[in-house]
Design a protein around this motif. Structure first.
Motif, PDB file in Angstrom:
ATOM      1  N   PRO A   3       0.840  -1.219   0.000  1.00  0.00           N
ATOM      2  CA  PRO A   3       0.000   0.000   0.000  1.00  0.00           C
ATOM      3  C   PRO A   3       0.872   1.266   0.000  1.00  0.00           C
ATOM      4  O   PRO A   3       1.938   1.315   0.614  1.00  0.00           O
ATOM      5  CB  PRO A   3      -0.785  -0.109   1.307  1.00  0.00           C
ATOM      6  CG  PRO A   3      -0.670  -1.526   1.714  1.00  0.00           C
ATOM      7  CD  PRO A   3       0.601  -2.066   1.167  1.00  0.00           C
ATOM      8  N   LEU A   4       0.365   2.267  -0.725  1.00  0.00           N
ATOM      9  CA  LEU A   4       1.145   3.508  -0.896  1.00  0.00           C
ATOM     10  C   LEU A   4       1.372   4.211   0.423  1.00  0.00           C
ATOM     11  O   LEU A   4       2.451   4.727   0.711  1.00  0.00           O
ATOM     12  CB  LEU A   4       0.415   4.446  -1.866  1.00  0.00           C
ATOM     13  CG  LEU A   4       1.129   5.759  -2.169  1.00  0.00           C
ATOM     14  CD1 LEU A   4       2.467   5.502  -2.839  1.00  0.00           C
ATOM     15  CD2 LEU A   4       0.277   6.665  -3.034  1.00  0.00           C
ATOM     16  N   ILE A  47       9.703   6.242  -6.446  1.00  0.00           N
ATOM     17  CA  ILE A  47       9.386   4.917  -6.979  1.00  0.00           C
ATOM     18  C   ILE A  47       8.003   4.479  -6.531  1.00  0.00           C
ATOM     19  O   ILE A  47       7.210   3.913  -7.289  1.00  0.00           O
ATOM     20  CB  ILE A  47      10.469   3.921  -6.541  1.00  0.00           C
ATOM     21  CG1 ILE A  47      11.786   4.292  -7.207  1.00  0.00           C
ATOM     22  CG2 ILE A  47      10.097   2.494  -6.937  1.00  0.00           C
ATOM     23  CD1 ILE A  47      12.990   3.611  -6.629  1.00  0.00           C
ATOM     24  N   ALA A  48       7.677   4.778  -5.261  1.00  0.00           N
ATOM     25  CA  ALA A  48       6.369   4.382  -4.750  1.00  0.00           C
ATOM     26  C   ALA A  48       5.262   5.067  -5.539  1.00  0.00           C
ATOM     27  O   ALA A  48       4.294   4.432  -5.956  1.00  0.00           O
ATOM     28  CB  ALA A  48       6.297   4.752  -3.272  1.00  0.00           C
ATOM     29  N   PHE A  49       5.437   6.365  -5.765  1.00  0.00           N
ATOM     30  CA  PHE A  49       4.376   7.075  -6.504  1.00  0.00           C
ATOM     31  C   PHE A  49       4.317   6.634  -7.955  1.00  0.00           C
ATOM     32  O   PHE A  49       3.246   6.634  -8.561  1.00  0.00           O
ATOM     33  CB  PHE A  49       4.579   8.585  -6.402  1.00  0.00           C
ATOM     34  CG  PHE A  49       4.062   9.147  -5.120  1.00  0.00           C
ATOM     35  CD1 PHE A  49       2.693   9.295  -4.945  1.00  0.00           C
ATOM     36  CD2 PHE A  49       4.911   9.499  -4.092  1.00  0.00           C
ATOM     37  CE1 PHE A  49       2.202   9.802  -3.756  1.00  0.00           C
ATOM     38  CE2 PHE A  49       4.426  10.010  -2.910  1.00  0.00           C
ATOM     39  CZ  PHE A  49       3.060  10.159  -2.727  1.00  0.00           C
ATOM     40  N   ALA A  50       5.498   6.232  -8.509  1.00  0.00           N
ATOM     41  CA  ALA A  50       5.490   5.733  -9.875  1.00  0.00           C
ATOM     42  C   ALA A  50       4.649   4.463  -9.957  1.00  0.00           C
ATOM     43  O   ALA A  50       3.943   4.237 -10.935  1.00  0.00           O
ATOM     44  CB  ALA A  50       6.921   5.452 -10.332  1.00  0.00           C
ATOM     45  N   ALA A  51       4.651   3.668  -8.894  1.00  0.00           N
ATOM     46  CA  ALA A  51       3.880   2.432  -8.917  1.00  0.00           C
ATOM     47  C   ALA A  51       2.382   2.692  -8.824  1.00  0.00           C
ATOM     48  O   ALA A  51       1.588   1.813  -9.075  1.00  0.00           O
ATOM     49  CB  ALA A  51       4.323   1.538  -7.756  1.00  0.00           C
ATOM     50  N   TYR A  52       1.995   3.881  -8.441  1.00  0.00           N
ATOM     51  CA  TYR A  52       0.568   4.196  -8.325  1.00  0.00           C
ATOM     52  C   TYR A  52       0.147   5.313  -9.270  1.00  0.00           C
ATOM     53  O   TYR A  52      -0.879   5.928  -9.078  1.00  0.00           O
ATOM     54  CB  TYR A  52       0.228   4.577  -6.882  1.00  0.00           C
ATOM     55  CG  TYR A  52       0.204   3.372  -5.969  1.00  0.00           C
ATOM     56  CD1 TYR A  52      -0.963   2.619  -5.839  1.00  0.00           C
ATOM     57  CD2 TYR A  52       1.336   2.967  -5.295  1.00  0.00           C
ATOM     58  CE1 TYR A  52      -0.969   1.503  -5.030  1.00  0.00           C
ATOM     59  CE2 TYR A  52       1.331   1.854  -4.483  1.00  0.00           C
ATOM     60  CZ  TYR A  52       0.160   1.122  -4.353  1.00  0.00           C
ATOM     61  OH  TYR A  52       0.137   0.020  -3.576  1.00  0.00           O
ATOM     62  N   SER A  53       0.953   5.565 -10.296  1.00  0.00           N
ATOM     63  CA  SER A  53       0.627   6.681 -11.191  1.00  0.00           C
ATOM     64  C   SER A  53      -0.485   6.266 -12.139  1.00  0.00           C
ATOM     65  O   SER A  53      -0.626   5.083 -12.452  1.00  0.00           O
ATOM     66  CB  SER A  53       1.860   7.078 -11.970  1.00  0.00           C
ATOM     67  OG  SER A  53       2.221   6.049 -12.836  1.00  0.00           O
ATOM     68  N   ALA A  55      -2.602   5.580 -15.572  1.00  0.00           N
ATOM     69  CA  ALA A  55      -2.147   5.078 -16.864  1.00  0.00           C
ATOM     70  C   ALA A  55      -2.460   6.083 -17.965  1.00  0.00           C
ATOM     71  O   ALA A  55      -3.274   6.982 -17.791  1.00  0.00           O
ATOM     72  CB  ALA A  55      -2.828   3.756 -17.154  1.00  0.00           C
ATOM     73  N   GLU A  61       3.804   7.833 -16.942  1.00  0.00           N
ATOM     74  CA  GLU A  61       3.782   6.479 -16.410  1.00  0.00           C
ATOM     75  C   GLU A  61       5.086   6.130 -15.715  1.00  0.00           C
ATOM     76  O   GLU A  61       5.103   5.579 -14.628  1.00  0.00           O
ATOM     77  CB  GLU A  61       3.542   5.467 -17.544  1.00  0.00           C
ATOM     78  CG  GLU A  61       2.071   5.309 -17.872  1.00  0.00           C
ATOM     79  CD  GLU A  61       1.881   4.433 -19.077  1.00  0.00           C
ATOM     80  OE1 GLU A  61       2.802   3.657 -19.369  1.00  0.00           O
ATOM     81  OE2 GLU A  61       0.838   4.548 -19.720  1.00  0.00           O
TER      82      GLU A  61
END
Lengths: 106, 689, 169
Positions: A3-4, A47-53, A55, A61
């Motif tokens: 989880p973010l 990196i964490a925010f990149a995983a929740y960006s 689409a 992305e």
């Protein structure tokens, strides 16, 4: 997937630890290490925010990871430069204790 | 004829050219360039007499305001104008005739002095300023010239600057007249503020056809030249019909104050009580300077100022009474001091003060009865000649003997007959013995004052003072003459034997003696009487001009009384000092104390010194304290504030990186808190987007 | 609780503990050891987030290069631990500031609005993006690294000129 909010909480705590180190340590090398901890927490955030960006946009992305790559490069540079400063400081004032480098005092 | 007057500026211009030439290149000429001064002043004399003659024919005002000095945004403009008026024309005659003769006389009298080019250049500057002064058409221009003549007076008194007495006398003259000048400034400011705004818009045409008034602040010509009869109901007696309409609305007290301030300026320049102390000391200057500046012209400028003020603006009855009082008192006061002076020039200087007192008194009297100050101006005119004559004769003696001490002289009449007899003429004129000019002018102004005293009983005291002054005048001037000329031998042998001077010095003496003889009769010429507005003649004079004063038994009585007093004085002087006698007070005489007071000049110098030490020094100390502790204290307080603040403030700069980082982190926390919590809360609370 | 989350909890705990230990260690060499572990666990977290390229980069650059560089610096400086600053440097101000930062950031983290569905990217897409979208950045980074290293060499070099005036001398 992690989880973010947990990721951001973790990076925040890490950042606070880095600040704690910067504030308490007087060894210049320790300062550098603390700063590296703070940098790492920031990279982790990207990196964490990149995983929740969201689409769609290709730049958006992967921008988090791209910026993270650039930041890692910058951090490595910073360490190199910082350690060179440590050497110079050691040569000039014979110490790497920031309490001995008081030239900023009026 | 108006066309002629456009060239009136040539009068000051001639001497101005002389000033520039002598001031820049005086050392290149032989004898200090005296002949250049004579030529320049001669040209000025020719122009001056010409314009005075033209004025006497027309007796109108010529008024040129084409040169604007500077203009104010509100439309008021200050012009360097030319005003040829009857009074100014009379002054042109006085200044240039005496000036020419004195400059001629100087060529020999000053020949052996050091710094001659400086002397002649300063004389030229003085004559330029004096001619400019009498042609000035407003107060501002007048003050400019007034200050210039004051400067020249200072420079020329201190001509022998290596003598400490001369240097300090010059300073004294400058400072004492400065007191008067400050008063004059304030008075003129009052006129500017209270009259200037009213006179200008309401008077658009001059009382004289063909002349247009400019908007100059106080423009004499525009203020008119007609005389209103005294109005019993009015608080303000203004002489000008035009100004009566516009200034009766003024505050009479303010107008009185302004008049008194103008009187203060005139008193400073004309050495009237209580600003008289500089004139006797001014005798340290060359005798020619005393003759020209401190007898005939510059000191008369104060009287001229009062005369034009009384014509164009007017004095309130209170102010006029004070003018009369000051003049009358000074005429007696100065005479008493002249009685005991040992220095020949100082005796004449006291006489000058006394005679100027008569003129000031006459201006006041003329204002009180609301006629023109012609009587005062006529006395000014005649006095200029016989007083210059007395000074130049004295200069001739000093030139021959090298001493100024009266008690060292004696028996000079045989050796210097020309000097002796010309001086006798001057002394007779001064005493008021007919047919010399002084009699007519003095009789005229005494008669005028008597008339004023009948309207205003308070003036009677000063009229009586003036009458006693007549006696004293004859006494001190014949004391001088008998001490110098009677007897057989000098009381002290001088270094060089007495001799008559050359014709260069004798010619002015004889000319002035001639003028002294004829000046009293000049008003018989109808043209000349045009130059003397509102003149009133006494018993032996002429019918007064349209003011309702006619020949009367009173006038006859007055004339005889003053003549009797003068003769009494003359005979007393002969009894005491004639034939080589020297009268001295015995030590045990009860009058000895009075004598000491007179010799010490009523202790005025001491009083003023005390005033300066006590008053001025006290004020200076107060200001010093104020400056030191209040102004400097404020400055130092700021200094301390910043010094202490920076001393405390610099402690923030520990030099320790950790502390800097602490501040950075603190700032970071504040920023994050603000943007994450405070700002959203505030925007939602204020209903913003 | 998924395996990912368990692993993350373990790795995060390890990271925080090693960070604290690194900051409090008396010997600076121990600090380096702890920090190396911190860097490794962070790299593992990157793998968990399915960013393998970054994980490798983290291991290579931080756990490898930076750690070695720090050790090398300590060796050159030849200073042992500076005992006078071990724990005594912890003042109330620094603790307060750190705690405040932590609280602020934690509060922010727990109130984040986000979509629960995570996403992953294949490494080729990242590489494409790096050399297309981030091309200019990478080139600038290259220049920055170059100039910084030149500066570092200059600083580290024994100066022959007059040394800077300093109180410590």
């Amino acid at each position: 997937m992690i989880p973010l909010d947990e990721l951001v909480l973790f990076s925040g705590l890490l950042f606070s630890l880095g600040i704690f180190g910067v504030l308490t340590r007087r060894n210049f090398i320790m300062l550098l290490i603390s700063i590296e901890i703070m940098m790492n927490s920031a990279i982790l955030n990207f990196i964490a925010f990149a995983a929740y960006s969201p689409a769609g946009n290709s730049l958006l992305e992967v921008s988090g990871q791209g910026i993270a790559v650039v930041l890692i490069g910058l951090a490595a540079t910073e360490v190199a430069l910082g350690l060179a400063i440590v050497l110079a400081l050691n040569r000039i004032i014979g110490s790497v204790d920031v309490a001995d480098a008081m030239q900023l005092k009026l | 004829m108006v066309d002629y007057f456009w060239y009136a500026f040539l009068v000051p211009l001639s001497t101005a050219i002389g000033f520039v030439v002598l001031g820049l290149g005086g050392t290149f000429f032989k004898k200090g360039g005296g002949f250049i001064a004579v030529i320049a002043e001669g040209a000025a004399l020719v122009f001056g007499v010409f314009f005075a003659y033209q004025e006497s024919l027309s007796s109108t005002l010529y008024h040129d305001t084409s040169f604007v000095w500077f203009a104010l945004p509100d439309g008021t403009s200050f012009v360097m104008g030319t005003l040829v008026s009857p009074l100014g024309a009379l002054m042109l005659l006085v200044v240039n005739i005496v000036g020419f003769l004195v400059v001629l006389y100087s060529m020999e009298y000053m020949a052996h002095e050091e710094g001659l080019p400086r002397y002649f250049a300063e004389m030229m500057l003085f004559l330029t300023a004096m001619n400019g002064l009498v042609l000035a058409d407003n107060y501002l221009e007048f003050i400019l010239m007034w200050e210039l003549v004051g400067l020249c007076s200072y420079l020329l008194i201190g001509f022998f600057w290596k003598k400490p007495e001369a240097a300090s006398a010059a300073k004294k003259a400058f400072l004492v007249t400065r007191v008067g000048d400050v008063l004059l400034f304030v008075g003129v400011f009052i006129f500017f503020t209270s009259l200037g705004g009213i006179v200008n818009p309401s008077i658009t045409t001059s009382p004289y056809p063909g002349q247009v008034c400019s908007s100059a602040g106080i423009n004499w010509a525009c203020a008119g030249f007609t005389f209103a009869p005294p109005n019993a109901d009015s608080n303000v007696v203004f002489l000008s019909a035009n100004s009566v309409a516009s200034v009766t609305a003024q505050d009479p007290n303010l107008m009185t104050l302004a008049g008194l301030l103008i009187l203060g300026g005139a008193a400073g320049k004309s050495a009237q009580f209580p600003l008289h102390t500089w004139l006797p000391d001014a005798m340290e200057g060359p005798t020619t300077v005393s003759a020209l500046i401190h007898a005939a012209t510059m000191v008369a400028a104060g009287v001229f100022l009062l005369a034009i003020t009384s014509i164009y603006i007017g004095f309130t009855p209170t102010a006029a009474l004070v003018v009369l009082a000051i003049g009358g008192f000074t005429s007696l006061f100065a005479g008493t001091m002249g009685l005991v002076a040992r220095d020949i020039k100082r005796v004449i200087a006291y006489s000058t003060m006394s005679q100027l007192g008569y003129m000031v008194m006459a201006v006041g009297a003329a204002s009180l009865v609301a006629i023109g100050p012609g009587a005062a101006m006529f006395h000014l005119f005649t006095h200029a000649f016989f007083k210059a004559l007395l000074f130049l004769s004295a200069g001739s003696i000093i030139h021959a003997l090298g001493t100024q001490d009266l008690f060292a002289m004696g028996g000079l009449l045989r050796k210097m007959p020309v000097t002796g007899y010309t001086m006798l003429i001057g002394a007779l004129a001064l005493s008021g013995i007919p047919p010399f000019s002084g009699f007519f002018s003095k009789d005229g102004l005494l008669s005028l004052t008597w008339t004023a005293a009948q309207h205003y009983p308070g003036a009677l005291v000063f009229f009586l003072m003036a009458l006693v002054g007549v006696l004293l005048t004859a006494l001190y001037i014949f004391r001088l003459w008998f001490l110098a000329f009677s007897g057989t031998e000098a009381r002290e042998s001088s270094a060089h034997p007495a001799h008559e001077p050359s014709w260069v010095m004798r010619a002015p003496l004889v000319t002035l003696a001639g003028l002294t003889l004829v000046a009293g009769f000049l008003p018989l010429l109808s043209g000349f009487s045009h130059l003397l507005p509102g003149v009133q003649w006494g018993a032996f004079g002429y019918a007064s001009s349209g003011s309702g004063f006619t020949f009367s038994q009173t006038d006859l009585f007055l004339g005889l009384a003053s003549l009797g007093l003068a003769l009494t004085g003359l005979l007393t002087a002969y009894a005491l000092w004639g034939n080589g006698r020297v009268f001295r007070l015995a030590d045990e005489s009860p009058l000895k104390g009075l004598h000491t007071v007179l010799v010490r000049k009523y202790y005025f110098d001491e009083a003023y010194d005390g005033l300066a030490h006590g008053g001025v020094l006290g004020i200076a100390r107060a200001f010093d304290w104020f400056d030191r502790y209040v102004i400097d204290g404020t400055v130092h307080a700021f200094e301390d504030l910043f010094r202490i603040a920076s001393e405390r403030g610099r402690r923030i700069q520990t030099g320790l990186v950790s502390s800097y980082v602490s501040w950075v982190v603190f700032g970071l926390i504040v920023l994050v808190f603000f943007f994450l919590y405070a700002l959203p809360y505030l925007t939602s609370a204020w209903g913003g987007g | 609780m998924s395996l990912d989350e368990i692993l993350f909890a373990l790795l995060a705990g390890t990271s925080l503990v090693t960070a604290v230990l690194a900051l409090l260690a008396r010997e600076i060499v121990h600090t380096i050891m702890w920090i190396a572990i911190l860097f490794v666990s962070l790299g593992l977290i990157y793998f968990l987030l399915e960013a393998p390229f970054l994980g490798v980069l983290q291991l290579a650059v931080y756990a490898g290069a930076v750690t070695i560089l720090l050790l090398f610096a300590i060796m050159v400086v030849k200073k042992r631990i500076f005992s006078r600053e071990a724990v005594t440097g912890i003042g109330i101000t620094s603790v307060l500031l750190s705690v405040a930062t932590a609280l602020l950031l934690a509060g922010n983290a727990l109130s984040l609005p986000y979509n629960a569905a995570g996403r992953t990217y294949p490494t080729p897409i990242l590489s494409q993006s790096l050399f297309l979208d981030f091309g200019a950045w990478v080139i600038i980074l290259g220049f920055v690294v170059l100039s910084a290293l030149v500066g570092a060499v200059y600083l580290a070099k024994e100066s022959r000129g007059r040394p800077i005036r300093a109180e410590g001398e």
